[in-house]
Design an enzyme around this catalytic site. Structure first.
Site, PDB file in Angstrom:
ATOM      1  N   ASN A 210       0.841  -1.198   0.000  1.00  0.00           N
ATOM      2  CA  ASN A 210       0.000   0.000   0.000  1.00  0.00           C
ATOM      3  C   ASN A 210       0.876   1.247   0.000  1.00  0.00           C
ATOM      4  O   ASN A 210       2.089   1.155  -0.042  1.00  0.00           O
ATOM      5  CB  ASN A 210      -0.962  -0.028   1.195  1.00  0.00           C
ATOM      6  CG  ASN A 210      -0.219  -0.147   2.496  1.00  0.00           C
ATOM      7  OD1 ASN A 210       0.589   0.701   2.846  1.00  0.00           O
ATOM      8  ND2 ASN A 210      -0.459  -1.239   3.208  1.00  0.00           N
ATOM      9  N   ASP A 279      -5.316  -5.861   5.007  1.00  0.00           N
ATOM     10  CA  ASP A 279      -6.457  -6.600   5.562  1.00  0.00           C
ATOM     11  C   ASP A 279      -6.491  -8.038   5.053  1.00  0.00           C
ATOM     12  O   ASP A 279      -7.040  -8.912   5.700  1.00  0.00           O
ATOM     13  CB  ASP A 279      -7.757  -5.876   5.190  1.00  0.00           C
ATOM     14  CG  ASP A 279      -7.875  -4.548   5.924  1.00  0.00           C
ATOM     15  OD1 ASP A 279      -7.440  -4.498   7.095  1.00  0.00           O
ATOM     16  OD2 ASP A 279      -8.381  -3.572   5.334  1.00  0.00           O
ATOM     17  N   LYS A 289       7.500 -18.016 -10.080  1.00  0.00           N
ATOM     18  CA  LYS A 289       6.910 -16.823 -10.689  1.00  0.00           C
ATOM     19  C   LYS A 289       5.715 -17.213 -11.570  1.00  0.00           C
ATOM     20  O   LYS A 289       5.828 -18.118 -12.407  1.00  0.00           O
ATOM     21  CB  LYS A 289       7.982 -16.112 -11.530  1.00  0.00           C
ATOM     22  CG  LYS A 289       7.519 -14.802 -12.093  1.00  0.00           C
ATOM     23  CD  LYS A 289       8.602 -14.136 -12.915  1.00  0.00           C
ATOM     24  CE  LYS A 289       8.016 -12.959 -13.669  1.00  0.00           C
ATOM     25  NZ  LYS A 289       8.901 -12.452 -14.700  1.00  0.00           N
ATOM     26  N   PHE A 323      -5.152   4.029  14.461  1.00  0.00           N
ATOM     27  CA  PHE A 323      -5.298   5.013  13.383  1.00  0.00           C
ATOM     28  C   PHE A 323      -6.491   4.590  12.530  1.00  0.00           C
ATOM     29  O   PHE A 323      -6.741   3.400  12.358  1.00  0.00           O
ATOM     30  CB  PHE A 323      -4.042   5.055  12.510  1.00  0.00           C
ATOM     31  CG  PHE A 323      -3.013   6.025  13.020  1.00  0.00           C
ATOM     32  CD1 PHE A 323      -2.324   5.753  14.196  1.00  0.00           C
ATOM     33  CD2 PHE A 323      -2.758   7.205  12.354  1.00  0.00           C
ATOM     34  CE1 PHE A 323      -1.398   6.642  14.688  1.00  0.00           C
ATOM     35  CE2 PHE A 323      -1.825   8.107  12.835  1.00  0.00           C
ATOM     36  CZ  PHE A 323      -1.142   7.829  13.996  1.00  0.00           C
ATOM     37  N   LYS A 337     -14.409   1.981  15.733  1.00  0.00           N
ATOM     38  CA  LYS A 337     -13.167   1.223  15.952  1.00  0.00           C
ATOM     39  C   LYS A 337     -12.698   1.302  17.400  1.00  0.00           C
ATOM     40  O   LYS A 337     -12.078   0.367  17.898  1.00  0.00           O
ATOM     41  CB  LYS A 337     -12.069   1.750  15.023  1.00  0.00           C
ATOM     42  CG  LYS A 337     -12.081   1.032  13.699  1.00  0.00           C
ATOM     43  CD  LYS A 337     -11.189   1.659  12.698  1.00  0.00           C
ATOM     44  CE  LYS A 337     -11.895   1.581  11.353  1.00  0.00           C
ATOM     45  NZ  LYS A 337     -11.199   2.247  10.291  1.00  0.00           N
ATOM     46  N   LYS A 341     -12.084  -2.304  18.967  1.00  0.00           N
ATOM     47  CA  LYS A 341     -10.711  -2.721  19.253  1.00  0.00           C
ATOM     48  C   LYS A 341     -10.273  -2.358  20.669  1.00  0.00           C
ATOM     49  O   LYS A 341      -9.100  -2.508  21.010  1.00  0.00           O
ATOM     50  CB  LYS A 341      -9.761  -2.109  18.217  1.00  0.00           C
ATOM     51  CG  LYS A 341     -10.186  -2.434  16.769  1.00  0.00           C
ATOM     52  CD  LYS A 341      -9.134  -2.097  15.743  1.00  0.00           C
ATOM     53  CE  LYS A 341      -9.736  -2.215  14.343  1.00  0.00           C
ATOM     54  NZ  LYS A 341      -8.749  -2.390  13.302  1.00  0.00           N
TER      55      LYS A 341
HETATM   56  O1  C5P Z   1     -10.061  -1.559  10.884  1.00  0.00           O
HETATM   57  P1  C5P Z   1      -9.014  -0.705  10.309  1.00  0.00           P
HETATM   58  O2  C5P Z   1      -8.046  -1.431   9.440  1.00  0.00           O
HETATM   59  O3  C5P Z   1      -9.502   0.524   9.625  1.00  0.00           O
HETATM   60  O4  C5P Z   1      -8.250  -0.177  11.596  1.00  0.00           O
HETATM   61  C1  C5P Z   1      -7.093   0.556  11.507  1.00  0.00           C
HETATM   62  C2  C5P Z   1      -6.252   0.350  12.738  1.00  0.00           C
HETATM   63  O5  C5P Z   1      -6.107  -1.039  13.011  1.00  0.00           O
HETATM   64  C3  C5P Z   1      -4.854   0.878  12.547  1.00  0.00           C
HETATM   65  O6  C5P Z   1      -4.388   1.336  13.788  1.00  0.00           O
HETATM   66  C4  C5P Z   1      -4.106  -0.367  12.069  1.00  0.00           C
HETATM   67  O7  C5P Z   1      -2.717  -0.270  12.358  1.00  0.00           O
HETATM   68  C5  C5P Z   1      -4.780  -1.500  12.807  1.00  0.00           C
HETATM   69  N1  C5P Z   1      -4.867  -2.778  12.077  1.00  0.00           N
HETATM   70  C6  C5P Z   1      -4.303  -3.917  12.612  1.00  0.00           C
HETATM   71  N2  C5P Z   1      -4.399  -5.111  11.951  1.00  0.00           N
HETATM   72  C7  C5P Z   1      -5.044  -5.202  10.768  1.00  0.00           C
HETATM   73  C8  C5P Z   1      -5.631  -4.049  10.223  1.00  0.00           C
HETATM   74  C9  C5P Z   1      -5.517  -2.850  10.905  1.00  0.00           C
HETATM   75  O8  C5P Z   1      -3.708  -3.845  13.686  1.00  0.00           O
HETATM   76  N3  C5P Z   1      -5.121  -6.357  10.168  1.00  0.00           N
END
Ligand code: C5P
Length: 397
Positions: A210, A279, A289, A323, A337, A341
């Site tokens: 990304n 994600d 390859k 974040f 969130k 979380k």
């Molecule tokens: O749910 P979302 O991806 O938008 O949440 C963002 C936050 O969750 C960020 O702080 C990111 O570093 C963390 N995150 C994580 N593991 C993932 C996806 C996001 O710790 N697989």
């Protein structure tokens, strides 16, 4: 950019060719709001005209011990008292020798003896002069007395040779001064920061990544370090320069990041999860390859673990900061969130706004806490935002 507002910096310039670089250092100090006085040795004035520093600092520049005290009544004492910090850049071998042994035979060395302000020196000289046992011993003496040495860098030198002896870059010197003045609000605390984007392999040569450059997280790590914390920075793919004097762990995939974070989690006081964690990852990574034999290619993706969510579930006393980078309904998603979380606060970021998000030096965010209170911050540099986040963390722990 007012990190140095209200700070008095005395810059001593000694006679090295690198004196010209200190013009940039002084100019940066002024931009950061500092009051700067420059004292030059006679040799330094052979390399850069005192008038140059005079114009930038808007203050008279002193060279001679007995110049008729144009500037102050007892000039060396007045300048010694003015300083919150004394920076010597470039520091020649001759200056280091005099300072180490208390010799005061010109205005600058007299001020150095007369001041109680901490001293930071940035040496610059020919490699052999730097490596000479006398210079090394003098550096040790100064260090033992609490003087901070900004190490010379390796590179091409004005004398035509290559080696150690180049003056540290103006950016580094300024960073050291900012660090010196940063309030030590996180002393004794251990802070874990994640940054950068994870890399999810498709085959041995391709991957999903990304736009994260790691800049925001690296600045947070730097601000935490400057505030006196012990810092662990776990980084995925990033182009930013990591701060020095921290534990730096490089990872690639989300699974590797999860493992690295969990290994440290029990022993930290706070986690700032600024990494852009992918994600999804590719379900079956090809061992060879992939050939372009078909018109279409379908990759099956599986969900990665949500590291932050897992930290929220396993939370003891750690403070958790997340974040939220969104392109719509930023506040609403961010609030969701916090609950999902188990976070203490979240940095919500509309990445579609100009000056915010990936690859730029600035950001526009809102800080949202558990109670739902929102602090909308204006456009600021990522370094400034990092300080704000660190301040919040210090208030909460
Ligand atoms: O749910 P979302 O991806 O938008 O949440 C963002 C936050 O969750 C960020 O702080 C990111 O570093 C963390 N995150 C994580 N593991 C993932 C996806 C996001 O710790 N697989």
């Amino acid at each position: 950019m007012n990190e140095l507002a209200g700070k008095n910096i005395l810059v001593g310039v000694t006679g090295g060719i690198a004196a010209y670089k200190v013009v940039e250092v002084v100019s940066r100090f002024k931009k950061m709001g500092a009051e700067v006085r420059v004292v030059m040795t006679r040799a330094a004035a052979e390399f850069v005209a005192p008038r140059t520093f005079q114009e930038i600092t808007k203050n008279p520049v002193s060279v001679e011990m007995f110049a008729g005290t144009v500037n102050f009544h007892v000039e060396h004492i007045a300048l010694a008292n003015f300083a919150d910090v004394v920076l010597i850049a470039p520091a020649t071998a001759n200056f280091l020798a005099k300072a180490a042994h208390g010799i005061a035979d010109d205005l600058l060395t007299t001020i150095v003896l007369a001041t109680t302000a901490p001293m930071i020196v940035a040496p610059s000289m020919n490699t052999k002069m730097l490596e000479h046992p006398a210079t090394q011993a003098n550096l040790k003496i100064l260090e033992g007395r609490g003087v901070k040495i900004i190490d010379a860098e390796i590179g091409r030198l004005a004398c035509g040779t290559s080696g150690k002896g180049r003056l540290s870059e103006p950016e580094n010197i300024c960073a050291e001064i900012v660090k010196f003045f940063a309030p030590k609000i996180l002393i004794g605390k251990k802070i874990l920061v994640t940054a950068g984007g994870t890399i999810e392999p498709i085959d041995p040569v391709r991957f999903i990544c990304n736009r994260s450059t790691g800049k925001m997280g690296y600045e947070i790590a730097r601000a935490a370090k400057n505030a006196g914390a012990e810092v662990i920075l776990i980084s995925g793919n990033a182009t930013a320069e990591p701060p020095s004097d921290i534990k730096f762990v490089k990872v690639e995939t989300a699974l590797e990041m999860r493992e690295a974070v969990l290994a440290e989690y029990e022993n930290v006081d706070a986690v700032i999860m600024s990494a852009a964690v992918s994600d999804y990852r590719v379900k079956n990574v090809a061992s060879q390859k992939i050939k372009k034999s078909n018109e279409t290619l379908t990759l099956e993706l599986v969900k990665n673990p949500d590291i932050l969510k897992e930290l929220g579930e396993r939370k003891n006393n750690q403070l958790l900061v997340g974040f939220a980078a969104e392109t719509e309904n930023v506040i609403e998603y961010a609030r969701g969130k916090i609950d999902e979380k188990n976070l203490d606060f979240i940095v919500a970021n509309d990445v579609s706004q100009e000056g915010a998000g990936f690859g730029v030096d600035t950001n526009i965010v809102s800080l949202i806490d558990r109670a739902g209170d929102i602090e909308n911050l204006p456009l600021m540099t990522k370094a400034e935002l990092a300080e704000k986040i660190i301040q919040r963390i210090a208030e909460l722990i």
